[in-house]
Design a protein around this motif. Structure first.
Motif, mmCIF file in Angstrom:
data_model
loop_
_atom_site.group_PDB
_atom_site.id
_atom_site.type_symbol
_atom_site.label_atom_id
_atom_site.label_comp_id
_atom_site.label_asym_id
_atom_site.label_seq_id
_atom_site.Cartn_x
_atom_site.Cartn_y
_atom_site.Cartn_z
ATOM 1 N N ILE A 56 7.289 -3.138 30.525
ATOM 2 C CA ILE A 56 6.395 -2.408 31.228
ATOM 3 C C ILE A 56 5.226 -3.246 31.382
ATOM 4 O O ILE A 56 4.650 -4.071 30.749
ATOM 5 N N ASN A 57 4.490 -3.270 32.668
ATOM 6 C CA ASN A 57 3.365 -4.039 33.145
ATOM 7 C C ASN A 57 3.451 -5.462 33.134
ATOM 8 O O ASN A 57 2.598 -6.257 32.903
ATOM 9 N N GLY A 58 4.851 -5.699 33.531
ATOM 10 C CA GLY A 58 5.133 -7.152 33.724
ATOM 11 C C GLY A 58 4.637 -7.671 35.160
ATOM 12 O O GLY A 58 3.958 -6.778 35.887
ATOM 13 N N ARG A 59 5.409 -8.705 35.288
ATOM 14 C CA ARG A 59 5.051 -9.194 36.708
ATOM 15 C C ARG A 59 6.311 -9.396 37.885
ATOM 16 O O ARG A 59 6.178 -10.107 38.632
ATOM 17 N N ASP A 60 7.108 -8.322 37.464
ATOM 18 C CA ASP A 60 8.301 -8.152 38.202
ATOM 19 C C ASP A 60 7.925 -7.981 39.528
ATOM 20 O O ASP A 60 6.841 -7.054 40.125
ATOM 21 N N SER A 61 8.743 -8.576 40.742
ATOM 22 C CA SER A 61 8.592 -8.328 42.197
ATOM 23 C C SER A 61 9.475 -7.697 42.596
ATOM 24 O O SER A 61 10.629 -7.412 42.048
ATOM 25 N N LEU A 62 9.570 -6.955 43.876
ATOM 26 C CA LEU A 62 10.517 -6.091 44.462
ATOM 27 C C LEU A 62 11.677 -6.982 44.865
ATOM 28 O O LEU A 62 11.258 -7.936 45.153
ATOM 29 N N PRO A 63 12.968 -6.427 44.635
ATOM 30 C CA PRO A 63 14.010 -7.314 45.076
ATOM 31 C C PRO A 63 14.130 -7.537 46.378
ATOM 32 O O PRO A 63 13.470 -6.995 47.486
ATOM 33 N N GLY A 64 14.927 -8.530 46.698
ATOM 34 C CA GLY A 64 14.928 -9.134 48.320
ATOM 35 C C GLY A 64 16.189 -8.112 48.889
ATOM 36 O O GLY A 64 17.043 -7.565 48.335
ATOM 37 N N PHE A 65 16.576 -8.517 50.302
ATOM 38 C CA PHE A 65 17.522 -7.854 50.746
ATOM 39 C C PHE A 65 18.635 -8.708 51.210
ATOM 40 O O PHE A 65 19.545 -8.650 51.952
ATOM 41 N N ASP A 66 18.673 -9.781 50.292
ATOM 42 C CA ASP A 66 19.909 -11.075 50.470
ATOM 43 C C ASP A 66 20.962 -10.465 49.975
ATOM 44 O O ASP A 66 21.181 -9.168 49.213
ATOM 45 N N ASP A 67 22.128 -11.015 50.353
ATOM 46 C CA ASP A 67 23.491 -10.690 50.033
ATOM 47 C C ASP A 67 23.885 -9.032 50.057
ATOM 48 O O ASP A 67 24.250 -8.375 49.275
ATOM 49 N N PRO A 68 23.864 -8.657 51.496
ATOM 50 C CA PRO A 68 24.220 -7.167 51.778
ATOM 51 C C PRO A 68 25.238 -6.876 51.164
ATOM 52 O O PRO A 68 25.584 -5.630 50.991
ATOM 53 N N ILE A 69 26.536 -7.556 51.389
ATOM 54 C CA ILE A 69 27.685 -7.255 50.605
ATOM 55 C C ILE A 69 27.581 -6.824 49.207
ATOM 56 O O ILE A 69 28.287 -5.815 48.819
ATOM 57 N N ASP A 70 27.043 -7.782 48.587
ATOM 58 C CA ASP A 70 26.737 -7.325 47.095
ATOM 59 C C ASP A 70 26.199 -6.033 46.816
ATOM 60 O O ASP A 70 26.441 -5.287 46.180
ATOM 61 N N MET A 71 24.919 -5.908 47.586
ATOM 62 C CA MET A 71 24.220 -4.643 47.558
ATOM 63 C C MET A 71 25.039 -3.506 48.000
ATOM 64 O O MET A 71 24.774 -2.328 47.156
ATOM 65 N N PHE A 72 25.879 -3.481 49.046
ATOM 66 C CA PHE A 72 26.768 -2.583 49.351
ATOM 67 C C PHE A 72 27.796 -2.040 48.220
ATOM 68 O O PHE A 72 28.104 -0.981 47.704
ATOM 69 N N VAL A 73 28.270 -3.034 47.683
ATOM 70 C CA VAL A 73 29.412 -2.936 46.500
ATOM 71 C C VAL A 73 28.618 -2.369 45.431
ATOM 72 O O VAL A 73 28.991 -1.420 44.638
ATOM 73 N N ASP A 74 27.336 -2.939 44.885
ATOM 74 C CA ASP A 74 26.792 -2.066 43.628
ATOM 75 C C ASP A 74 26.471 -0.714 44.323
ATOM 76 O O ASP A 74 26.375 0.142 43.365
ATOM 77 N N GLY A 75 26.063 -0.432 45.414
ATOM 78 C CA GLY A 75 25.732 0.950 45.995
ATOM 79 C C GLY A 75 27.083 2.170 45.707
ATOM 80 O O GLY A 75 26.721 3.024 45.243
ATOM 81 N N VAL A 76 28.226 1.422 46.078
ATOM 82 C CA VAL A 76 29.316 2.201 46.004
ATOM 83 C C VAL A 76 29.562 2.429 44.520
ATOM 84 O O VAL A 76 29.953 3.553 44.097
#
Length: 243
Positions: free
Chosen positions: A55-75
């Protein structure tokens, strides 16, 4: 703790407005199904960042790289959510089936009881599914960990069932309130413009149409993506409370 989670998540979600617009564009084509899984996959990345952060760390928003992996994670996430909802759905249909074979007050009473039980079990199932997704993310995306009921229950036990349910319900309320307030404010602004135009003798229909378009655009490209990131971040940070 709960307020800290909300504060962090509200600030985190507004870190990059360009990301919100990109998510909004993807959402625009979600009727094609593929983009919908990409959005879910991106929210999973937000959760993954949160469960490995603080909490209250310095995390940044994720990128949109590797759309195939992102799709698989979504499924994977959608499958987890659907499977967890099977139990409350079965409970509802069982009560509905029984109520359909009786009449009068008994039928209404059965449906009322069925709805209450479904609601209670449904909230528990939704919480378990969200924590299951967090548990999956924390364990390097291992799909089986989303259904490690005993482990997930231990996580919730450590955090506290009351705290988890309160955080989850509060999250839903915040999402609804922000959505309603933003929509209402935009509607009021354009309604006032329309009334002013009518008083001056102009046709206000164009203003109302523009207002509806602006409202839809802001909801899709800014508010919707913002709230989805907010919700995902909040659940991820809630999970870290037991670590």
């Amino acid at each position: 703790m709960i307020l800290d989670i909300y504060k962090d998540s509200l600030e985190y979600s507004a870190k990059d407005w360009k990301t919100l617009v990109i998510l909004g564009v993807i959402c625009l084509f979600s009727f094609l199904l593929l983009p919908a899984f990409l959005i879910t996959g991106y929210n999973y990345r937000v959760i993954n960042t949160a469960v490995h952060g603080i909490i209250n760390g310095r995390d940044s928003l994720p990128g949109f790289d590797d759309p195939i992996d992102m799709f698989v994670d979504g499924v994977k996430v959608v499958i987890v959510q659907v499977l967890y909802l099977i139990v409350p759905m079965i409970i509802f249909f069982v009560f509905a089936l029984i109520a359909g074979h009786v009449s009068g007050v008994a039928s209404s009473a059965l449906m009322l009881i069925g709805c209450l039980i479904t609601l209670i079990v449904g909230v528990a199932a939704c919480l378990m599914s969200q924590m299951g997704i967090c548990h999956m993310a924390y364990n390097d995306g291992a799909f089986s960990k989303a259904f490690a009921i005993s482990e997930i229950k231990e996580v919730i036990d450590e955090i506290g069932w009351f705290e988890c349910i309160l955080t989850y319900i509060g999250l839903i309320i915040i999402v609804i309130v922000i959505s309603v307030v933003v929509t209402a404010l935009i509607g009021i602004i354009f309604t006032l413009f329309g009334i002013s135009g009518a008083v001056l003798g102009a046709d206000p229909s164009g203003v109302f149409v523009l207002g509806a378009f602006v409202n839809t655009a802001i909801s899709m490209f800014i508010v919707g993506p913002y709230l989805s990131i907010f919700a995902s971040r909040s659940m991820g940070l809630l999970y870290t409370m037991q670590i």
